[in-house]
Design an enzyme around this catalytic site. Structure first.
Site, PDB file in Angstrom:
ATOM      1  N   HIS A 117      65.720  46.664  10.563  1.00  0.00           N
ATOM      2  CA  HIS A 117      66.750  47.703  10.470  1.00  0.00           C
ATOM      3  C   HIS A 117      66.360  48.782   9.472  1.00  0.00           C
ATOM      4  CE1 HIS A 117      68.643  46.251   6.648  1.00  0.00           C
ATOM      5  NE2 HIS A 117      68.336  45.047   7.100  1.00  0.00           N
ATOM      6  N   GLU A 143      72.669  47.898  10.293  1.00  0.00           N
ATOM      7  CA  GLU A 143      72.715  46.441  10.183  1.00  0.00           C
ATOM      8  C   GLU A 143      73.507  46.007   8.964  1.00  0.00           C
ATOM      9  OE1 GLU A 143      71.181  42.391   8.884  1.00  0.00           O
ATOM     10  OE2 GLU A 143      71.251  44.314   7.827  1.00  0.00           O
ATOM     11  N   GLU A 144      73.384  46.745   7.870  1.00  0.00           N
ATOM     12  CA  GLU A 144      74.024  46.346   6.620  1.00  0.00           C
ATOM     13  C   GLU A 144      75.553  46.401   6.692  1.00  0.00           C
ATOM     14  OE1 GLU A 144      72.623  44.896   4.378  1.00  0.00           O
ATOM     15  OE2 GLU A 144      70.555  45.532   4.148  1.00  0.00           O
ATOM     16  N   ASP A 158      68.632  50.999   7.917  1.00  0.00           N
ATOM     17  CA  ASP A 158      69.603  51.364   6.883  1.00  0.00           C
ATOM     18  C   ASP A 158      69.459  50.497   5.640  1.00  0.00           C
ATOM     19  OD1 ASP A 158      70.640  49.147   8.404  1.00  0.00           O
ATOM     20  OD2 ASP A 158      72.589  49.478   7.457  1.00  0.00           O
ATOM     21  N   ASP A 211      64.880  45.664   1.796  1.00  0.00           N
ATOM     22  CA  ASP A 211      65.776  45.216   2.857  1.00  0.00           C
ATOM     23  C   ASP A 211      66.269  46.457   3.609  1.00  0.00           C
ATOM     24  OD1 ASP A 211      67.636  43.935   4.435  1.00  0.00           O
ATOM     25  OD2 ASP A 211      69.049  43.527   2.812  1.00  0.00           O
ATOM     26  N   ASP A 244      63.171  40.233   8.500  1.00  0.00           N
ATOM     27  CA  ASP A 244      64.221  40.656   7.571  1.00  0.00           C
ATOM     28  C   ASP A 244      64.528  39.564   6.555  1.00  0.00           C
ATOM     29  OD1 ASP A 244      66.203  42.251   6.479  1.00  0.00           O
ATOM     30  OD2 ASP A 244      67.707  41.766   7.989  1.00  0.00           O
ATOM     31  N   HIS A 270      69.926  44.535  -2.241  1.00  0.00           N
ATOM     32  CA  HIS A 270      71.177  45.273  -2.445  1.00  0.00           C
ATOM     33  C   HIS A 270      71.442  45.667  -3.898  1.00  0.00           C
ATOM     34  CE1 HIS A 270      73.128  43.514   1.485  1.00  0.00           C
ATOM     35  NE2 HIS A 270      71.877  43.925   1.664  1.00  0.00           N
TER      36      HIS A 270
END
Length: 424
Positions: A89, A186-187, A91, A152, A209, A392
């Site tokens: 992903h 995705e997040e 994002d 990520d 991922d 994150h």
């Protein structure tokens, strides 16, 4: 081409790609109704598209929803080789800024703390990040201290793109048709909302991922979102005695009544689930609490929801004239329910990790991936490592050498599906 020959291929370009990709702000926005939720995600999609076309992948394209699709054609004479897909992903999480990321390379890490220069209070410590103990002599990439890094999942994107470049320039590596898919959002749980599986045309897939090198995951949480809406009694505060019932205060009471020693993210680990309030909004007359509810079994998920509603009902019943609404929306389900019916997908993933020189670590994810929903949409899809850690947040980091191992694992997966014993 044998495993040792694949492992000898130079894949150092993965770090250069990653350093470029993380400087593109692709943060998604859960409050936006559009797909992609932020147009800036397409900026990375355009970069990937240009690079794929430059590799000679003629059908690469970016659609209106922000998805990048591409096909690496088969170069084998064997028939009936399954079409596989690699997915990551674009994002980054809304939890921490992804704007103006300044990636830093810490070469030949020799242990100890990594202090980030733009905010020296941000320290990546081996005590908090024990995987650093396995990185002595490796090159570590971090952000500068004021943003997340974006490993990520831009590590996964860089790894898939590098593997694609290798396959396009090494025709001696025999493989079937390979599909590439890069998704937005995705997040925020919407990564495959608009994916076109017919156009993708894959039979099996792997999201890239995951975290620690050598890990492969075939199980996720099952996930629901719940919203509790409380109707209070609004009265002018100057004349409110024994009349006013504040929905805000009722919401606060519900939150304070949640268990602290169980069913909370901060007090659970392993296979324990949780009920987690993620937002509160409203007024005296009406307030709402949004929850995410997680567990590895659907039965436990339903039990957590029943316990939450019982708590809400008990609290609200103490306030005459007040009421509540309790709504639940399914988000995703444990992909193990699907993958158990397709054991070959995991067997090949684990063998690829072995061929890349590691022992596979089979894990469960305390979260979800695009692969969770793809599996239930008919595309069995476990998750393999990308090498990033501390997702994150500002302490996020990734090892260059682990990214290189991920590239080789992708290449071995492609080769293994082509081998005779794995053909349909």
């Amino acid at each position: 081409m044998g495993p040792s020959a694949i492992n000898a291929i130079t894949v150092f370009a993965v770090a250069d790609r990653f350093l470029r990709y993380v400087q593109v702000d692709t943060q998604s926005d859960p409050t936006s109704p559009t797909c992609p939720s932020t147009e800036k995600q397409k900026n990375l999609g355009r970069i990937l598209l240009d690079e794929l076309v430059a590799m000679g992948i003629s059908d690469a394209h970016l659609d209106n929803h922000g998805y990048v699709y591409a096909t690496i054609p088969a170069n084998t004479d064997k028939e009936h080789v399954p079409v596989i897909c690699f997915c990551s992903h674009m994002d980054t999480s809304p939890d921490c800024s992804g704007a103006n990321v300044k990636p830093l390379m810490h070469r030949n890490y020799q242990g100890g703390h990594i202090v980030l220069p733009d905010d020296p209070t941000v320290v990546i410590s081996p005590d908090q990040h024990p995987d650093l103990q396995h990185q002595i002599g490796n090159d570590i990439i971090t952000a500068s201290g004021t943003t997340l890094l974006g490993a990520d999942d831009k590590a996964g994107i860089a790894e898939i793109m590098t593997a694609a470049q290798v396959l396009m320039t090494h025709p001696e590596i025999k493989h079937g048709t390979i599909k590439l898919l890069f998704t937005p959002d995705e997040e925020i749980g919407r990564g495959v909302d608009k994916v076109d599986l017919g156009k993708l045309g894959a039979q099996y897939a792997y999201t890239v991922d995951g975290e620690t090198a050598g890990s492969i995951e075939d199980e996720t949480f099952s996930a629901d979102a719940a919203t509790v809406t409380i109707s209070g009694v609004s009265v002018h505060p100057g004349f409110a005695k024994d009349k006013l019932r504040s929905a805000i205060k009722i919401a606060a009471e519900i939150i304070t009544q949640l268990p602290a020693d169980r069913l909370a993210p901060e007090s659970t680990a392993g296979r324990e689930g949780f009920v987690h309030p993620v937002s509160v909004r409203g007024s005296v007359e009406e307030a709402a609490i949004d929850f995410i509810i997680r567990d590895f079994t659907d039965e436990n998920l339903l039990a957590h929801e029943a316990e939450l509603e019982k708590l809400v009902r008990t609290v609200v019943s103490r306030y005459p004239g007040c009421s509540y609404r309790f709504s639940v929306k399914e988000q995703y389900r444990n992909m193990k329910q699907v993958l158990n019916r397709h054991p070959l997908v995991m067997e090949i993933g684990m063998e690829a990790i072995r061929r890349a020189g590691m022992q596979p670590i089979r894990r469960s994810i305390r979260g979800g991936t695009d692969g969770s929903r793809l599996s239930f949409m008919g595309l069995p899809c476990p998750n393999i490592f990308a090498g990033g850690h501390a997702f994150h947040g500002r302490e996020e980091w990734v090892s260059v050498q682990d990214m290189e191992k991920a590239v080789r694992t992708i290449l071995h997966i492609a080769v293994l599906w082509e081998e005779k014993q794995y053909a349909n």
